[in-house]
Design an enzyme around this catalytic site. Structure first.
Site, PDB file in Angstrom:
ATOM      1  N   CYS A 104      -2.575   2.821   9.125  1.00 31.84           N
ATOM      2  CA  CYS A 104      -3.498   1.981   8.543  1.00 31.84           C
ATOM      3  C   CYS A 104      -4.689   2.000   9.391  1.00 31.84           C
ATOM      4  O   CYS A 104      -6.046   1.818   9.075  1.00 31.84           O
ATOM      5  CB  CYS A 104      -3.140   0.346   8.616  1.00 31.84           C
ATOM      6  SG  CYS A 104      -1.520   0.410   7.532  1.00 31.84           S
TER       7      CYS A 104
ATOM      8  N   HIS B  41       0.742  -1.158   0.007  1.00 30.47           N
ATOM      9  CA  HIS B  41       0.024   0.083   0.050  1.00 30.47           C
ATOM     10  C   HIS B  41       0.918   1.232   0.097  1.00 30.47           C
ATOM     11  O   HIS B  41       2.112   1.074   0.442  1.00 30.47           O
ATOM     12  CB  HIS B  41      -0.781   0.059   1.127  1.00 30.47           C
ATOM     13  CG  HIS B  41      -2.129  -0.715   1.335  1.00 30.47           C
ATOM     14  ND1 HIS B  41      -2.643  -1.209   2.202  1.00 30.47           N
ATOM     15  CD2 HIS B  41      -3.125  -0.841   0.124  1.00 30.47           C
ATOM     16  CE1 HIS B  41      -3.870  -1.796   2.274  1.00 30.47           C
ATOM     17  NE2 HIS B  41      -4.110  -1.447   0.767  1.00 30.47           N
TER      18      HIS B  41
HETATM   19  N1  ARG Z   1      -4.163  -7.118   6.285  1.00 25.78           N
HETATM   20  C1  ARG Z   1      -4.768  -6.005   5.860  1.00 25.78           C
HETATM   21  C2  ARG Z   1      -4.372  -6.032   4.241  1.00 25.78           C
HETATM   22  O1  ARG Z   1      -3.395  -6.719   3.826  1.00 25.78           O
HETATM   23  C3  ARG Z   1      -3.752  -4.693   6.197  1.00 25.78           C
HETATM   24  C4  ARG Z   1      -4.124  -3.339   5.810  1.00 25.78           C
HETATM   25  C5  ARG Z   1      -3.226  -2.331   6.092  1.00 25.78           C
HETATM   26  N2  ARG Z   1      -3.716  -1.037   5.757  1.00 25.78           N
HETATM   27  C6  ARG Z   1      -3.076   0.107   5.451  1.00 25.78           C
HETATM   28  N3  ARG Z   1      -3.746   1.181   5.010  1.00 25.78           N
HETATM   29  N4  ARG Z   1      -2.179   0.057   4.682  1.00 25.78           N
HETATM   30  O2  ARG Z   1      -5.387  -5.714   3.578  1.00 25.78           O
END
Ligand code: ARG
Length: 294
Positions: free
Chosen positions: A287, A193
């Protein structure tokens, strides 16, 4: 010519420390109060694997996670920020990662469409919260994971792609908000991300880990933000770029030590908050935080 005696020339504190003060760094950065939306980690767990941080059969210490999460909320409130909470839903273990639910700009909500089928029901849960709070929600047609990949930075929205949010969604975002969207190609699956590789410090500057981006995207970032704070791989691995800044205070992982030093050098004030338990799912401070911009 008459010169003053040497002893009357005053050294700045930075000079005495052996470094010249950077004249482009203001003496005092000004914080702006924010409104955040967060989700209680009651149902947080690692139940599936959708990024390299998630390992099968990982046990999460729910009490530790809750304690860490509560410390974050306390830190936000102690610094004058407003925090709203959305009710968590059982069997949505990643719902705690509120950033992925939307991008909110000028009170307009661009919702989410998750890449992983396991996370898709989260969109509806957050949509319900937004609607109850008086917001209309636009549902994207293309995969789009909210502030995970969409980061407002001054006059632009920086938009990540490569693992989750699609370029088609970037176009939808630009059309919806009428704000220039800068597409950035992510290349390292550990930084899947955009908010794991970059965060915004204030309206004119960012911090990022260059190697998470394609060469062209790196060049774009260097052009737009020539004075950016650059992070190391160690900072990025400690989720130091998954930080939240209010323009002065930077809520940051205490394990991103070099980055904290750099930020201090640039006039920011690091506020360490450890969300290590959430890193088991590939998440951190940002996150867990959705910003509601009015
Ligand atoms: N386990 C989640 C996923 O892989 C983690 C999300 C993390 N969120 C972020 N904004 N980076 O989607």
């Amino acid at each position: 010519m008459h010169l003053p005696p040497f002893s009357t020339v005053e050294a700045t504190p930075a000079d005495t420390a052996g470094k010249r003060r950077n004249p482009s760094v203001p003496d005092s950065r000004v914080p702006r109060p924010r409104r955040f939306l967060v989700c209680d980690p009651r149902h947080f767990a690692v139940q599936y694997v959708i990024n390299p941080w998630m390992q099968p059969d990982t046990q999460v210490d729910v009490d530790l996670a809750r304690g860490q999460w509560e410390a974050l909320i306390r830190a936000y409130r102690a610094h004058g920020h407003t925090v709203d909470t959305v009710e968590p839903v059982a069997d949505l273990p990643d719902m705690v990662f509120a950033a992925n639910s939307a991008l909110v700009l000028a009170g307009r909500v661009f919702g989410s469409y998750f890449h992983a089928p396991q996370r898709r029901p989260e969109s509806t849960a957050y949509e319900t919260w937004f609607k109850t709070a008086g917001f209309d929600v636009y549902r994207p047609e293309s995969v789009c994971e909210g502030e995970g990949d969409l980061i407002p930075a001054g006059r632009y929205v920086l938009a990540g792609t490569g693992f989750r949010t699609t370029r088609e969604a970037h176009r939808e975002v630009q059309e919806f908000f009428g704000v220039p969207v800068i597409s950035l190609q992510l290349v390292d699956p550990r930084f899947y991300h955009l908010d794991t590789a970059l965060f915004v410090l204030d309206d004119s500057n960012i911090a990022y880990y260059p190697e998470a981006f394609s060469p062209g995207s790196r060049e774009v970032l260097a052009r737009l933000f020539p004075d950016a704070v650059l992070a190391t791989l160690e900072d990025a691995m400690a989720f130091g770029l998954n930080s939240v800044s209010d323009g002065r205070h930077v809520f940051i992982s205490p394990r991103a030590e070099a980055l904290a030093v750099e930020l201090t050098r640039h006039g920011y004030v690091p506020v360490p908050v450890d969300l290590s338990e959430f890193q088991k799912a590939g998440g951190g401070i940002k996150c867990c935080t959705q910003e509601i911009r009015s």
